[in-house]
Design a protein around this motif. Structure first.
Motif, PDB file in Angstrom:
ATOM      1  N   LEU A   1       0.878  -1.153   0.154  1.00 38.48           N
ATOM      2  CA  LEU A   1       0.072   0.050  -0.036  1.00 38.48           C
ATOM      3  C   LEU A   1       1.052   1.427   0.035  1.00 38.48           C
ATOM      4  O   LEU A   1       1.575   1.433   0.920  1.00 38.48           O
ATOM      5  N   PRO A   2       1.002   2.029  -0.960  1.00 38.08           N
ATOM      6  CA  PRO A   2       1.961   3.096  -1.290  1.00 38.08           C
ATOM      7  C   PRO A   2       1.492   4.263  -0.160  1.00 38.08           C
ATOM      8  O   PRO A   2       0.305   4.567   0.224  1.00 38.08           O
ATOM      9  N   GLY A   3       2.529   4.633   0.388  1.00 35.96           N
ATOM     10  CA  GLY A   3       2.553   5.557   1.771  1.00 35.96           C
ATOM     11  C   GLY A   3       2.171   4.969   2.997  1.00 35.96           C
ATOM     12  O   GLY A   3       1.994   5.728   4.029  1.00 35.96           O
ATOM     13  N   LEU A   4       1.862   3.830   3.095  1.00 35.07           N
ATOM     14  CA  LEU A   4       1.465   3.234   4.320  1.00 35.07           C
ATOM     15  C   LEU A   4       2.268   1.937   4.526  1.00 35.07           C
ATOM     16  O   LEU A   4       2.915   1.944   5.689  1.00 35.07           O
ATOM     17  N   GLY A   5       2.605   1.020   3.806  1.00 34.15           N
ATOM     18  CA  GLY A   5       3.521  -0.244   4.117  1.00 34.15           C
ATOM     19  C   GLY A   5       3.144  -1.299   3.495  1.00 34.15           C
ATOM     20  O   GLY A   5       2.378  -1.269   2.397  1.00 34.15           O
ATOM     21  N   GLY A   6       3.774  -2.266   3.499  1.00 35.66           N
ATOM     22  CA  GLY A   6       3.389  -3.518   2.920  1.00 35.66           C
ATOM     23  C   GLY A   6       3.550  -4.820   3.804  1.00 35.66           C
ATOM     24  O   GLY A   6       4.005  -4.927   4.988  1.00 35.66           O
ATOM     25  N   ILE A   7       3.002  -5.880   3.177  1.00 37.34           N
ATOM     26  CA  ILE A   7       2.866  -7.187   3.927  1.00 37.34           C
ATOM     27  C   ILE A   7       3.502  -8.384   2.862  1.00 37.34           C
ATOM     28  O   ILE A   7       3.098  -8.235   1.683  1.00 37.34           O
ATOM     29  N   ARG A   8       4.579  -8.932   3.410  1.00 40.32           N
ATOM     30  CA  ARG A   8       4.808 -10.231   2.456  1.00 40.32           C
ATOM     31  C   ARG A   8       5.144 -11.291   3.561  1.00 40.32           C
ATOM     32  O   ARG A   8       5.789 -11.422   4.475  1.00 40.32           O
ATOM     33  N   ILE A   9       4.772 -12.709   3.134  1.00 43.78           N
ATOM     34  CA  ILE A   9       4.942 -13.943   3.899  1.00 43.78           C
ATOM     35  C   ILE A   9       5.684 -14.741   2.808  1.00 43.78           C
ATOM     36  O   ILE A   9       4.888 -15.077   1.770  1.00 43.78           O
ATOM     37  N   GLU A  10       6.836 -15.390   3.065  1.00 46.32           N
ATOM     38  CA  GLU A  10       7.550 -16.269   2.249  1.00 46.32           C
ATOM     39  C   GLU A  10       7.908 -17.317   2.965  1.00 46.32           C
ATOM     40  O   GLU A  10       8.792 -17.247   3.906  1.00 46.32           O
ATOM     41  N   ASP A  11       7.800 -18.747   2.239  1.00 45.82           N
ATOM     42  CA  ASP A  11       8.234 -20.021   2.737  1.00 45.82           C
ATOM     43  C   ASP A  11       8.974 -20.766   1.803  1.00 45.82           C
ATOM     44  O   ASP A  11       8.560 -20.361   0.602  1.00 45.82           O
ATOM     45  N   ASP A  12       9.485 -21.847   2.250  1.00 45.89           N
ATOM     46  CA  ASP A  12       9.990 -22.721   1.034  1.00 45.89           C
ATOM     47  C   ASP A  12       9.341 -23.996   0.924  1.00 45.89           C
ATOM     48  O   ASP A  12       9.199 -24.516   2.212  1.00 45.89           O
ATOM     49  N   PHE A  13       9.316 -24.521  -0.014  1.00 41.32           N
ATOM     50  CA  PHE A  13       8.351 -25.817  -0.247  1.00 41.32           C
ATOM     51  C   PHE A  13       9.311 -26.747  -0.886  1.00 41.32           C
ATOM     52  O   PHE A  13      10.119 -26.492  -1.603  1.00 41.32           O
ATOM     53  N   LEU A  14       8.878 -28.014  -0.830  1.00 40.66           N
ATOM     54  CA  LEU A  14       9.290 -28.942  -1.699  1.00 40.66           C
ATOM     55  C   LEU A  14       8.145 -29.958  -2.148  1.00 40.66           C
ATOM     56  O   LEU A  14       7.332 -30.508  -1.384  1.00 40.66           O
ATOM     57  N   SER A  15       8.119 -30.520  -3.481  1.00 43.31           N
ATOM     58  CA  SER A  15       7.097 -31.212  -4.214  1.00 43.31           C
ATOM     59  C   SER A  15       7.715 -32.599  -4.193  1.00 43.31           C
ATOM     60  O   SER A  15       8.898 -32.956  -4.520  1.00 43.31           O
ATOM     61  N   GLU A  16       7.005 -33.399  -4.002  1.00 41.68           N
ATOM     62  CA  GLU A  16       7.438 -34.788  -4.004  1.00 41.68           C
ATOM     63  C   GLU A  16       6.361 -35.621  -4.575  1.00 41.68           C
ATOM     64  O   GLU A  16       5.278 -35.069  -4.739  1.00 41.68           O
ATOM     65  N   GLU A  17       6.159 -36.884  -4.746  1.00 36.70           N
ATOM     66  CA  GLU A  17       5.417 -37.649  -5.523  1.00 36.70           C
ATOM     67  C   GLU A  17       3.988 -37.731  -4.582  1.00 36.70           C
ATOM     68  O   GLU A  17       2.879 -37.575  -5.301  1.00 36.70           O
ATOM     69  N   LYS A  18       4.177 -37.780  -3.463  1.00 43.21           N
ATOM     70  CA  LYS A  18       2.871 -38.065  -2.497  1.00 43.21           C
ATOM     71  C   LYS A  18       2.385 -36.451  -2.350  1.00 43.21           C
ATOM     72  O   LYS A  18       1.325 -36.358  -1.776  1.00 43.21           O
ATOM     73  N   GLY A  19       2.997 -35.451  -2.641  1.00 47.82           N
ATOM     74  CA  GLY A  19       2.313 -34.326  -2.589  1.00 47.82           C
ATOM     75  C   GLY A  19       3.524 -33.093  -2.296  1.00 47.82           C
ATOM     76  O   GLY A  19       4.598 -33.342  -2.314  1.00 47.82           O
ATOM     77  N   VAL A  20       3.207 -32.034  -1.806  1.00 44.39           N
ATOM     78  CA  VAL A  20       3.854 -30.665  -1.271  1.00 44.39           C
ATOM     79  C   VAL A  20       4.114 -30.676  -0.064  1.00 44.39           C
ATOM     80  O   VAL A  20       3.099 -30.432   0.872  1.00 44.39           O
ATOM     81  N   LYS A  21       5.235 -30.327   0.596  1.00 45.20           N
ATOM     82  CA  LYS A  21       5.527 -30.207   1.855  1.00 45.20           C
ATOM     83  C   LYS A  21       6.201 -28.844   2.313  1.00 45.20           C
ATOM     84  O   LYS A  21       7.177 -28.539   1.368  1.00 45.20           O
ATOM     85  N   ARG A  22       5.984 -28.133   3.345  1.00 47.37           N
ATOM     86  CA  ARG A  22       6.769 -27.109   3.859  1.00 47.37           C
ATOM     87  C   ARG A  22       8.087 -27.466   4.248  1.00 47.37           C
ATOM     88  O   ARG A  22       8.044 -28.203   5.267  1.00 47.37           O
ATOM     89  N   LEU A  23       9.041 -26.854   3.670  1.00 43.41           N
ATOM     90  CA  LEU A  23      10.406 -26.974   4.183  1.00 43.41           C
ATOM     91  C   LEU A  23      10.756 -25.882   5.564  1.00 43.41           C
ATOM     92  O   LEU A  23      11.593 -26.346   6.494  1.00 43.41           O
ATOM     93  N   SER A  24      10.334 -24.657   5.359  1.00 43.98           N
ATOM     94  CA  SER A  24      10.667 -23.770   6.419  1.00 43.98           C
ATOM     95  C   SER A  24       9.499 -23.826   7.299  1.00 43.98           C
ATOM     96  O   SER A  24       8.533 -24.220   7.242  1.00 43.98           O
ATOM     97  N   SER A  25      10.113 -23.486   8.884  1.00 42.71           N
ATOM     98  CA  SER A  25       8.979 -23.753   9.839  1.00 42.71           C
ATOM     99  C   SER A  25       8.979 -22.577  10.865  1.00 42.71           C
ATOM    100  O   SER A  25       8.593 -22.794  11.892  1.00 42.71           O
ATOM    101  N   LEU A  26       9.398 -21.420  10.169  1.00 44.12           N
ATOM    102  CA  LEU A  26       9.509 -20.366  11.356  1.00 44.12           C
ATOM    103  C   LEU A  26       8.007 -19.776  11.382  1.00 44.12           C
ATOM    104  O   LEU A  26       7.249 -19.767  10.436  1.00 44.12           O
ATOM    105  N   PRO A  27       7.647 -19.468  12.593  1.00 42.62           N
ATOM    106  CA  PRO A  27       6.226 -19.084  12.912  1.00 42.62           C
ATOM    107  C   PRO A  27       6.169 -17.892  12.085  1.00 42.62           C
ATOM    108  O   PRO A  27       6.902 -17.130  11.490  1.00 42.62           O
ATOM    109  N   VAL A  28       4.820 -17.453  11.672  1.00 40.55           N
ATOM    110  CA  VAL A  28       4.546 -16.266  10.790  1.00 40.55           C
ATOM    111  C   VAL A  28       4.204 -15.231  11.931  1.00 40.55           C
ATOM    112  O   VAL A  28       4.359 -14.068  11.534  1.00 40.55           O
ATOM    113  N   VAL A  29       3.535 -15.587  13.032  1.00 41.49           N
ATOM    114  CA  VAL A  29       3.190 -14.436  13.938  1.00 41.49           C
ATOM    115  C   VAL A  29       4.044 -14.266  15.343  1.00 41.49           C
ATOM    116  O   VAL A  29       4.539 -15.536  15.685  1.00 41.49           O
ATOM    117  N   PHE A  30       4.582 -13.296  15.391  1.00 43.04           N
ATOM    118  CA  PHE A  30       5.664 -12.959  16.529  1.00 43.04           C
ATOM    119  C   PHE A  30       4.961 -12.107  17.463  1.00 43.04           C
ATOM    120  O   PHE A  30       4.461 -11.330  17.198  1.00 43.04           O
TER     121      PHE A  30
END
Length: 354
Positions: A325-354
């Motif tokens: 939002l120009p003039g106000l600020g921004g929000i971004r949440i980014e994590d790392d993931f791995l695709s496997e035959e059985k599905g996709v799993k999250r590799l990063s585990s850092l909490p989102v809320v502190f």
């Protein structure tokens, strides 16, 4: 143990090149384990063989690489000319594969004298590198671990009166002390209205109470990168930014849950836009949804509305929706993931809320 010969043969299974000349730092490391900072080329054969060319300066780094033949060029000779002459003699009238997306125009002009027939192999290498083996996954997992532990250590520095540069420096120090070779990219710490710029550089601006702080960071471990972003609230940031945070958080979760092997990644990128549109925030989402990570912090596959990539098993990638939002600020949440035959799993585990 990395099977470099299998990696090399993978190029020739997808190309009509008779030999391939590797010129980029990342590909040199991928196909031989060479870690020198410059002055090296790698000539690959269709049988999986390789010849490493180095300057005398880089010769000590060659001892830790894997290759079939070492060619050291004396400092009294022109390194590039000597390499190209050797490649030309070896190639004859054959077809040479080049990393066409990274070689310079001047290099191309020179190599035309020694190799009249060439084909580009950059896209082939990018696809090969997009699917990680276990050794690569171990390195990426360590890069994530180092980054997350370091973030937790310095989180207390994100407070009023502290500069963005100080937070970034402390985070980079912590990653190096935990064994990182370096950072995956210059750490982003953007506070207040500066957080509305997705690629803001850290500055001497002091963090103030009531601001959001976007921190985008990653470690390089054994050549491989991690890439994580967290948005921190310093005091009460107001209802608008809180609403944006929840919308971005939900969007990442929705996109993650939708992923499956074989899916066109343009579909999940479109889904992110559609989900943010429910909150009237899609026009404030100004970048793609994610990208692959590996020896480069941005590589195949790409999660964007224009992407031609489909999700394959063994790919590591980010999901990073954001609202700015120009003039106000921004929000971004980014994590790392791995695709496997059985599905996709999250590799990063850092909490989102502190």
């Amino acid at each position: 143990m990395v099977d470099f010969k299998a990696r090399i043969r993978g190029i020739f299974e997808r190309s009509n090149a008779d030999q391939v000349l590797i010129t980029s730092y990342e590909s040199l490391r991928y196909f031989s384990g060479f870690k020198g900072l410059g002055g090296a080329y790698l000539l690959l054969g269709s049988d999986g063989s390789s010849r490493l060319y180095v300057t005398e300066l880089e010769a000590p780094d060659a001892k830790d690489a894997q290759y079939d033949e070492l060619f050291v060029v004396e400092k009294s000779k022109n390194f590039q000319e000597e390499v190209l002459k050797s490649v030309g003699r070896e190639l004859g009238n054959g077809i040479l594969g080049l990393e066409d997306e990274s070689v310079t125009l001047s290099f191309y002009d020179k190599i035309k004298k020694y190799a009249g027939n060439w084909v580009g192999v950059s896209s082939i290498i990018a696809k090969l590198r997009s699917v990680k083996d276990q050794e690569e996954l171990n390195s990426i997992s360590n890069a994530i671990r180092v980054a997350e532990e370091s973030f937790k250590e310095i989180l207390g520095e994100v407070r009023p009166g502290v500069t963005e540069n100080h937070v970034a420096a402390e985070l980079e120090r912590a990653m190096k002390e935990r064994g990182a070779e370096g950072v995956a990219f210059p750490t982003i710490v953007a506070s207040g209205e500066r957080a509305a710029n997705p690629h803001a550089t850290s500055t001497d601006k002091k963090i103030r109470d009531g601001e959001v702080v976007v921190i985008d960071f990653g470690a390089k471990y054994q050549g491989y990168d991690s890439d994580i972003t967290r948005t921190i609230f310093v005091g009460d940031v107001g209802e608008t930014m809180k609403r944006c945070f929840e919308a971005v958080r939900e969007t990442q979760s929705v996109c993650f849950s939708s992923l499956k092997i074989g899916q066109p990644l343009s579909e999940v990128a479109t889904l992110a836009i559609e989900n943010l549109a429910k909150y009237g925030l899609d026009k404030y989402y100004i970048h793609s949804l994610g990208h692959g990570i590996g020896l480069n912090v941005h590589e195949n596959p790409y999660l964007s509305v224009t992407s031609k990539d489909t999700l394959l098993p063994g790919q590591v990638f980010t999901i990073e929706p954001g609202v700015y939002l120009p003039g106000l600020g921004g929000i971004r949440i980014e994590d790392d993931f791995l695709s496997e035959e059985k599905g996709v799993k999250r590799l990063s585990s850092l909490p989102v809320v502190f």
